[in-house]
Design an enzyme around this catalytic site. Structure first.
Site, PDB file in Angstrom:
ATOM      1  N   HIS A  10       0.828  -1.201   0.000  1.00 52.33           N
ATOM      2  CA  HIS A  10       0.000   0.000   0.000  1.00 52.33           C
ATOM      3  C   HIS A  10       0.861   1.249   0.000  1.00 52.33           C
ATOM      4  O   HIS A  10       2.063   1.205   0.252  1.00 52.33           O
ATOM      5  CB  HIS A  10      -0.974   0.009   1.184  1.00 52.33           C
ATOM      6  CG  HIS A  10      -0.352   0.369   2.499  1.00 52.33           C
ATOM      7  ND1 HIS A  10      -0.940   1.240   3.395  1.00 52.33           N
ATOM      8  CD2 HIS A  10       0.812   0.000   3.068  1.00 52.33           C
ATOM      9  CE1 HIS A  10      -0.164   1.359   4.452  1.00 52.33           C
ATOM     10  NE2 HIS A  10       0.904   0.613   4.290  1.00 52.33           N
ATOM     11  N   CYS A  68       3.990   5.088   5.598  1.00 52.21           N
ATOM     12  CA  CYS A  68       4.093   3.853   6.383  1.00 52.21           C
ATOM     13  C   CYS A  68       5.535   3.345   6.344  1.00 52.21           C
ATOM     14  O   CYS A  68       6.221   3.495   5.329  1.00 52.21           O
ATOM     15  CB  CYS A  68       3.155   2.795   5.799  1.00 52.21           C
ATOM     16  SG  CYS A  68       3.187   1.217   6.682  1.00 52.21           S
ATOM     17  N   GLN A  86      -7.236  -2.638   9.922  1.00 54.67           N
ATOM     18  CA  GLN A  86      -8.453  -1.852  10.119  1.00 54.67           C
ATOM     19  C   GLN A  86      -9.483  -2.305   9.080  1.00 54.67           C
ATOM     20  O   GLN A  86      -9.140  -2.631   7.945  1.00 54.67           O
ATOM     21  CB  GLN A  86      -8.149  -0.359   9.965  1.00 54.67           C
ATOM     22  CG  GLN A  86      -7.243   0.166  11.077  1.00 54.67           C
ATOM     23  CD  GLN A  86      -6.876   1.625  10.873  1.00 54.67           C
ATOM     24  OE1 GLN A  86      -7.744   2.478  10.790  1.00 54.67           O
ATOM     25  NE2 GLN A  86      -5.593   1.905  10.780  1.00 54.67           N
ATOM     26  N   SER A 109      -5.651   5.691   9.990  1.00 56.18           N
ATOM     27  CA  SER A 109      -4.239   5.998   9.737  1.00 56.18           C
ATOM     28  C   SER A 109      -4.058   7.082   8.685  1.00 56.18           C
ATOM     29  O   SER A 109      -3.065   7.798   8.693  1.00 56.18           O
ATOM     30  CB  SER A 109      -3.502   4.743   9.270  1.00 56.18           C
ATOM     31  OG  SER A 109      -3.551   3.755  10.264  1.00 56.18           O
ATOM     32  N   HIS A 112      -5.194   5.621   1.701  1.00 60.17           N
ATOM     33  CA  HIS A 112      -4.341   4.590   1.106  1.00 60.17           C
ATOM     34  C   HIS A 112      -4.794   4.271  -0.317  1.00 60.17           C
ATOM     35  O   HIS A 112      -5.964   4.414  -0.641  1.00 60.17           O
ATOM     36  CB  HIS A 112      -4.474   3.236   1.822  1.00 60.17           C
ATOM     37  CG  HIS A 112      -4.458   3.265   3.304  1.00 60.17           C
ATOM     38  ND1 HIS A 112      -3.400   2.771   4.031  1.00 60.17           N
ATOM     39  CD2 HIS A 112      -5.369   3.702   4.217  1.00 60.17           C
ATOM     40  CE1 HIS A 112      -3.677   2.898   5.333  1.00 60.17           C
ATOM     41  NE2 HIS A 112      -4.853   3.459   5.464  1.00 60.17           N
TER      42      HIS A 112
END
Length: 118
Positions: A10, A68, A86, A109, A112
């Site tokens: 991702h 990330c 998630q 977060s 994405h």
């Protein structure tokens, strides 16, 4: 990897609404805390278009842009099963066929795009 697991890479762009406003690219969170959700989504849409058109390679972009720590591995998160990510991320990944890239997926977060790799 068991049959009920998937593997994905991702690209994450964090923004003002992200639960953790720091990353390896922005340890102080200066950029993240001034990035709106809309800006993060617009950036990802442009990135996704470049990847789909063949102008950019997913792993290269992830290495340079993703907030990330998986950026060090070209965005590779490894294998995971249900209940480990998630919910919106999990659902989007399981809905993809291997090799497909998701639309924008929003989680706590950040924003994405996900590529299912297995």
């Amino acid at each position: 990897m068991s049959s009920n697991q998937v593997r994905a890479s991702h690209i994450l762009i964090k923004h003002q609404g992200s639960r953790r406003k720091a990353s390896w690219r922005d340890p102080e969170g200066r950029v993240i805390s001034t990035t709106t959700k809309e800006t993060a989504i617009a950036q990802l849409k442009a990135i996704r278009d470049d990847i789909i058109s063949g102008k950019s390679k997913f792993s290269d972009v992830a290495s340079q842009i993703s907030d990330c720590s998986s950026a060090k591995r070209g965005g590779d998160l490894g294998s995971f099963g249900k209940g480990q990510m998630q919910k919106p991320f999990e659902e989007a990944t399981y809905a993809l066929k291997v090799g497909e890239i998701s639309e924008i997926v929003e989680t706590d977060s950040g924003a994405h795009i996900i590529m299912r790799t297995a």
